[in-house]
Enzyme design. Structure first.
Site, PDB file in Angstrom:
ATOM      1  N   ASP A  35      -3.850   2.933   0.747  1.00 57.90           N
ATOM      2  CA  ASP A  35      -2.661   3.781   0.871  1.00 57.90           C
ATOM      3  C   ASP A  35      -2.629   4.287   2.306  1.00 57.90           C
ATOM      4  O   ASP A  35      -3.576   4.946   2.757  1.00 57.90           O
ATOM      5  CB  ASP A  35      -2.739   4.953  -0.107  1.00 57.90           C
ATOM      6  CG  ASP A  35      -2.557   4.502  -1.555  1.00 57.90           C
ATOM      7  OD1 ASP A  35      -2.258   3.318  -1.782  1.00 57.90           O
ATOM      8  OD2 ASP A  35      -2.728   5.340  -2.454  1.00 57.90           O
ATOM      9  N   ASP A  78       5.791   2.028 -11.500  1.00 50.93           N
ATOM     10  CA  ASP A  78       5.012   3.219 -11.874  1.00 50.93           C
ATOM     11  C   ASP A  78       5.452   3.629 -13.273  1.00 50.93           C
ATOM     12  O   ASP A  78       6.606   4.031 -13.476  1.00 50.93           O
ATOM     13  CB  ASP A  78       5.268   4.364 -10.885  1.00 50.93           C
ATOM     14  CG  ASP A  78       4.693   4.066  -9.507  1.00 50.93           C
ATOM     15  OD1 ASP A  78       3.753   3.240  -9.420  1.00 50.93           O
ATOM     16  OD2 ASP A  78       5.177   4.640  -8.519  1.00 50.93           O
TER      17      ASP A  78
END
Lengths: 196, 254
Positions: free
Chosen positions: B11, B130
């Site tokens: 990330d 998600d």
């Protein structure tokens, strides 16, 4: 100088970077004249078989055919390898180069498609491209269509159907997987190609 | 036999690697390209670079990081975060990425999946989803880095994404993410069974046994994790040997 043939079907940059990493001079080109004057040529490619129509339209097909006839080392990668066969069910009306017999087909259900990931090569014959690499070497694949096993198949895999992973005749080579994305083993194959 | 992939996810925020717990509380963990190469050397099968700042902050994906990664990484890598148009996907692929991961932008404009697949092929298109359990059952899809409910059903959305040309689904369980208590094997299995497209399970990895479970019970084709690799809790080599001992096909030796 190695010509990396750019016909608008992707992954030319990663092939170029792998060659640069090996210290090999290369040029990314869509110019048939540059292919004609290069010492070696790589035909990369990802995506739809229809993208290979650009090779005939731009004169690159003629240049590559000519170099193969002259026994210049030529390597087709992924879609570039499938194009070396006669045709593909992905775009049935579009002829491939026909350097190897047979047509490419879609993976039969229930095999996952596209095949994405690392598979082991079953090396079945002596190969200059695979020199120094043992059977069981892992390579990175990403494809929804596969090329059949032919007399010139030197390595295969089985994903729903047995298929050609490496095909080789004289100075003409094809890999279904991406040597430029197959870590050290893939770089070793590109080095073999550059020194054959 | 095709092996199960272990994907290391980085990330990235402002060109540096961070990792959130349930998408919050970020901690700096280093240079993305250096870390990516370290993961590759130790046996990662793929790398994902997610620019987690891009969607919310509207920042463009850090193309310079992608260019550097492309010069040094010789395994596949995917870039996501802030890719909202065909032009942005083209820029990332042009900088050397093998695949783009799209999430919020694909939800807002599903035709983007078709557009990128038509231009670069389905193998270059990862749709990231998600998903969060609904109180009444099933899973809902959230967008904008897991901050906005979309009202969409996760199983319907992944099927639509596949039909539109997604080459892989990167499925993150928001319920499990960051907790290191295991992947959501039920969610992963439901999605994997519904699709022919490979499914990458994400969210919740905390130990080798969790990877074993998500491959065996979740039928995942690949599993992704970030923080456990960064802080040395689990080595990739140990993880792969463990999976091999369970009879799960993995790329060995690292």
């Amino acid at each position: 100088m190695i010509a990396v043939v750019d016909y608008g079907a992707g992954n030319v940059i990663s092939v170029q970077r792998a060659l640069e990493h090996l210290g090999r001079e290369c040029v990314v080109t869509g110019d048939p004249a540059a292919v004609e004057s290069a010492e070696r040529a790589i035909v990369p490619g990802v995506g739809h078989f229809g993208a290979t129509s650009a090779l005939a339209a731009t004169g690159l097909r003629k240049a590559i055919e000519h170099r193969i006839a002259e026994r210049t080392p030529v390597l087709g990668i992924c879609l570039g390898m499938q194009w070396l066969f006669e045709a593909s069910d992905e775009d049935p009306g579009l002829p491939g180069l026909g350097a190897f017999p047979g047509r490419c087909r879609a993976f039969p259900a229930p095999a996952k498609s596209p095949q994405v990931g690392w598979d082991q090569l079953e090396i079945s014959a002596g190969s200059r491209l695979l020199r120094g690499l043992p059977s069981g070497t892992y390579a990175y694949f990403t494809h929804g269509y596969y090329a059949p096993l032919v007399g010139e198949t030197v390595a295969s895999c089985d994903h729903g159907a047995p298929h050609t992973a490496v095909v080789e005749r004289g100075n003409l080579f094809g890999t279904q997987f991406h040597p430029e994305k197959s870590g050290d083993a893939g770089l070793a194959m590109l080095e073999n190609f550059c020194s054959c | 036999m095709l092996t199960k992939r272990i994907i290391a996810c980085l990330d990235v925020d402002g060109g540096r690697v961070v990792k959130g717990i349930s998408f919050r509380d970020l901690v700096d963990a280093g240079d993305p390209v250096e870390l990516a190469c370290r993961h590759s050397d130790s046996g990662a099968d793929e790398i994902v670079l997610l620019d987690i700042s891009a969607t919310r902050g509207g920042r463009a994906t850090a193309l310079e990081v992608v260019r550097r990664a492309g010069r040094e990484l010789f395994i596949p890598f995917t870039v996501g975060g802030g890719i909202a148009s065909l032009a942005q996907a083209a820029a990332v692929i042009g900088a050397g990425a093998d695949k783009v991961a799209m999430n919020s932008a694909a939800l807002a404009d599903p035709q983007l999946i078709e557009a990128v697949a038509a231009r670069f092929g389905s193998q270059a298109v990862v749709v990231a989803v998600d998903a969060k359990r609904r109180p009444g059952g099933g899973w809902g899809v959230w967008s904008a880095g897991g901050t906005q409910p979309t009202g969409r059903d996760a199983l319907e959305w992944v099927k639509e994404a596949e039909d539109r040309g997604a080459g892989e689904i990167l499925l993150t369980s928001m319920d499990c993410d960051g907790r290191r208590a295991g992947f959501d094997c039920v969610l992963t299995a439901r999605v994997a069974e519904a699709l022919r497209t490979p499914v990458i399970a994400s969210g919740g990895a905390g130990g080798a046994e969790h990877f074993g479970a998500v491959f065996r019970e979740g039928h995942a084709d690949a599993a992704l994790a970030a923080s456990i690799f960064h802080y040395g809790i689990e080595s990739l080599e140990y993880l792969k040997r463990f999976l091999d001992s369970l009879g799960i096909p993995v790329r060995l030796p690292c």
